[in-house]
Write an enzyme that holds these catalytic residues in place. Structure first.
Site, PDB file in Angstrom:
ATOM      1  N   LYS A 168       0.840  -1.192   0.000  1.00 14.10           N
ATOM      2  CA  LYS A 168       0.000   0.000   0.000  1.00 14.10           C
ATOM      3  C   LYS A 168       0.879   1.248   0.000  1.00 14.10           C
ATOM      4  O   LYS A 168       1.544   1.546   0.992  1.00 14.10           O
ATOM      5  CB  LYS A 168      -0.900   0.027   1.237  1.00 14.10           C
ATOM      6  CG  LYS A 168      -1.719   1.319   1.350  1.00 14.10           C
ATOM      7  CD  LYS A 168      -2.373   1.437   2.712  1.00 14.10           C
ATOM      8  CE  LYS A 168      -3.079   2.792   2.882  1.00 14.10           C
ATOM      9  NZ  LYS A 168      -2.148   3.936   2.822  1.00 14.10           N
ATOM     10  N   GLU A 241      10.114   0.622  10.776  1.00 14.72           N
ATOM     11  CA  GLU A 241      11.143   1.676  10.704  1.00 14.72           C
ATOM     12  C   GLU A 241      10.416   2.972  10.981  1.00 14.72           C
ATOM     13  O   GLU A 241       9.645   3.464  10.157  1.00 14.72           O
ATOM     14  CB  GLU A 241      11.824   1.683   9.339  1.00 14.72           C
ATOM     15  CG  GLU A 241      13.120   2.469   9.320  1.00 14.72           C
ATOM     16  CD  GLU A 241      12.940   3.878   8.786  1.00 14.72           C
ATOM     17  OE1 GLU A 241      12.835   4.805   9.640  1.00 14.72           O
ATOM     18  OE2 GLU A 241      12.897   4.054   7.573  1.00 14.72           O
ATOM     19  N   CYS A 275      13.781  10.487   7.671  1.00 12.35           N
ATOM     20  CA  CYS A 275      13.801   9.937   9.028  1.00 12.35           C
ATOM     21  C   CYS A 275      15.189  10.023   9.644  1.00 12.35           C
ATOM     22  O   CYS A 275      15.321  10.160  10.866  1.00 12.35           O
ATOM     23  CB  CYS A 275      13.307   8.498   9.025  1.00 12.35           C
ATOM     24  SG  CYS A 275      14.274   7.389   7.975  1.00 12.35           S
ATOM     25  N   GLU A 373      10.340  15.524  16.737  1.00 14.87           N
ATOM     26  CA  GLU A 373      10.819  15.352  15.371  1.00 14.87           C
ATOM     27  C   GLU A 373      10.064  16.311  14.459  1.00 14.87           C
ATOM     28  O   GLU A 373       8.856  16.171  14.256  1.00 14.87           O
ATOM     29  CB  GLU A 373      10.614  13.911  14.893  1.00 14.87           C
ATOM     30  CG  GLU A 373      11.117  13.680  13.480  1.00 14.87           C
ATOM     31  CD  GLU A 373      10.823  12.282  12.964  1.00 14.87           C
ATOM     32  OE1 GLU A 373      11.565  11.828  12.086  1.00 14.87           O
ATOM     33  OE2 GLU A 373       9.855  11.664  13.440  1.00 14.87           O
TER      34      GLU A 373
END
Length: 473
Positions: A168, A241, A275, A373
């Site tokens: 997806k 992850e 990331c 973040e």
């Protein structure tokens, strides 16, 4: 504007219901994709389950050949693909090229990986060996920041391990992945790779589907926790992850002129939507003033704009939700009176999700822009006095994905790296990932590994076969 279709059981199909995909540079529709739900997912999973019966029996050489065909299809169509990627993701053409060619290179490299049997015992009593067997049908969920690379790093090890997959893409960036699906439709055996699109609600359906054996997901930590919960019902294997608040540490012997540009791009590549980007940059007090000035001066030379235009260095934020979050963090910094070296303002009359390059001057450690973040083009520069102090500050995070140390003394760099609570640490570089080295997070930055043999093993079970010698039967 074109319509793109899903790949299910070797055919490009749609269900007559569509989602629109926007170009973040101008907020115009650039394509439509099917809005899939349970029916389409069930079809895709059933196709993957049927295909798995034969695919798991194929030889490593047969699987490698198929994956090499995927790599070739991407590379041969790279010019078309990177332009399409920029139109939906926003990253400048040069960075989109890197992603497309990087995905082709990753597929080619990982096609060479094999999991050999391990002999545990071989004596007069018995022969025992461990082999790796494929998990089964994999559900892959891909984010919007590197949609092609992340898709390939899920498809390829699944196939190499002998699994089949239902993938997806993000509803924000599905176009290039579906174009690749069209290109590889006749390269992969029908049902081994299925790619379906839908809203975020499709994700939990994948996670909880009873005929999916493993989930591999890249995205936020908050969503990762939901995936773990959803997968717990039937103990699906998972690889996650997740987020990072990656710290760079610059020692006083670093060459200011040489590292300024590298530090800039370690934070601002892909508009900071990486990331493993440097989210916090700790600079020793002896060079803080000179280096912070050099980074800010370099920032003035970088153009923020439409990624399809020549000369653009930093493109827009990919979607409105993330754009508003980044602006919220900048506003919080302004409300608290933190000092800005660059950026901090936004013209509300323009179109496109553009955030100016923003660099903050030594905000406090508990500032939101330091503790959270940001995933956008905002860099907090932070001053430190001692090695012990900066290691403690760098480790004071719920995340543990990556980090970097910048110094002429590489032995000292390694000594610091070994004390950082992260899965990856670079010395004098950033964002380098090898197809042959494991990549994964510590703490709340992830679960399991990708890349290398460790990543390939994530798609298998160990099976031990023991033969008793000279047995009386």
């Amino acid at each position: 504007m074109a319509d793109y279709r899903n790949l299910i059981d070797g055919e490009m199909v749609d269900n007559g219901e569509w989602l629109e995909v926007l170009n973040p540079a101008n907020e115009q529709v650039v394509g439509r994709v099917p809005a899939c739900g349970k029916d389409e997912l069930d079809r895709a999973v059933a196709a993957a389950r049927r295909a798995f019966k034969d695919w798991k029996k194929t030889s490593p050489e047969e699987r490698q050949k198929v994956v090499q065909g995927i790599a070739a299809a991407i590379k041969e169509n790279a010019d078309e693909l990177f332009r399409l990627l920029t139109s939906e993701q926003g990253k400048p053409h040069a960075q989109a090229q890197q992603e497309i060619y990087g995905a082709a290179g990753l597929a080619a490299a990982q096609s060479t990986l094999t999991l050999d049997d391990v002999v545990n015992q071989d004596d007069d009593t018995r022969l025992s060996r461990t082999r790796r067997v494929p998990v089964g049908v994999v559900g892959g969920i891909v984010p919007w920041n590197f949609p092609v690379m992340m898709a390939i790093q899920k498809i390829v090890p699944a196939l190499v391990a002998g699994c089949t997959i239902v993938l997806k893409p993000s509803p924000f960036t599905p176009l290039t992945t579906l174009r690749i699906a069209e290109l590889i439709k006749d390269v992969v055996p029908a049902g081994t790779v299925n790619i379906i699109t839908g809203e975020d609600s499709l994700g939990p359906m994948i996670t909880e589907h009873p005929d999916i054996d493993k989930i591999t997901f890249t995205g936020s930590t908050a969503t990762g926790k939901k995936i773990m919960e959803g997968a717990s019902g039937d103990l699906k294997r998972i690889t996650l992850e997740l987020g990072g608040n990656d710290a760079s540490i610059v020692l006083p012997d670093a060459d200011v002129e040489k590292v300024a540009e590298q530090l800039f791009w370690s934070s601002f590549s892909n508009a900071g939507q990486v990331c493993i980007a440097a989210k916090r940059v700790y600079i020793h007090k002896d060079i803080y003033d000179d280096l912070s000035k050099a980074i800010a001066e370099y920032a003035k030379t970088v153009v923020v704009g439409d990624g399809s235009q020549q000369g653009t260095g930093v493109g827009p934020i990919q979607n409105r939700k993330q754009y508003e979050r980044v602006l919220e963090l900048i506003q919080d910094a302004k409300d608290n009176g933190y000092k800005f070296l660059t950026g901090g303002d936004k013209d509300p009359s323009g179109t496109g999700y553009y955030v100016p390059i923003t660099i903050l001057d030594n905000p406090p450690e508990d500032a939101r822009i330091v503790a959270e973040e940001q995933f956008g083009p905002v860099m907090p520069l932070l001053k430190f006095d001692s090695i012990d102090e900066v290691i403690e500050r760098a480790n004071n995070s719920e995340y543990g994905l990556a980090g970097a140390v910048w110094t002429k003394d590489t032995d000292k760099g390694v000594e610091i790296a070994e004390q950082l609570e992260t899965g990856t640490v670079w010395i004098n570089e950033f964002m380098h990932l090898s197809p042959f080295s494991p990549f994964g997070g510590h703490k709340q930055s992830g679960f399991g590994a990708e890349y290398g043999l460790d990543g390939l093993k994530e798609f298998t079970y160990p099976q031990v076969i023991t033969v008793k010698r000279d047995a009386a039967v």
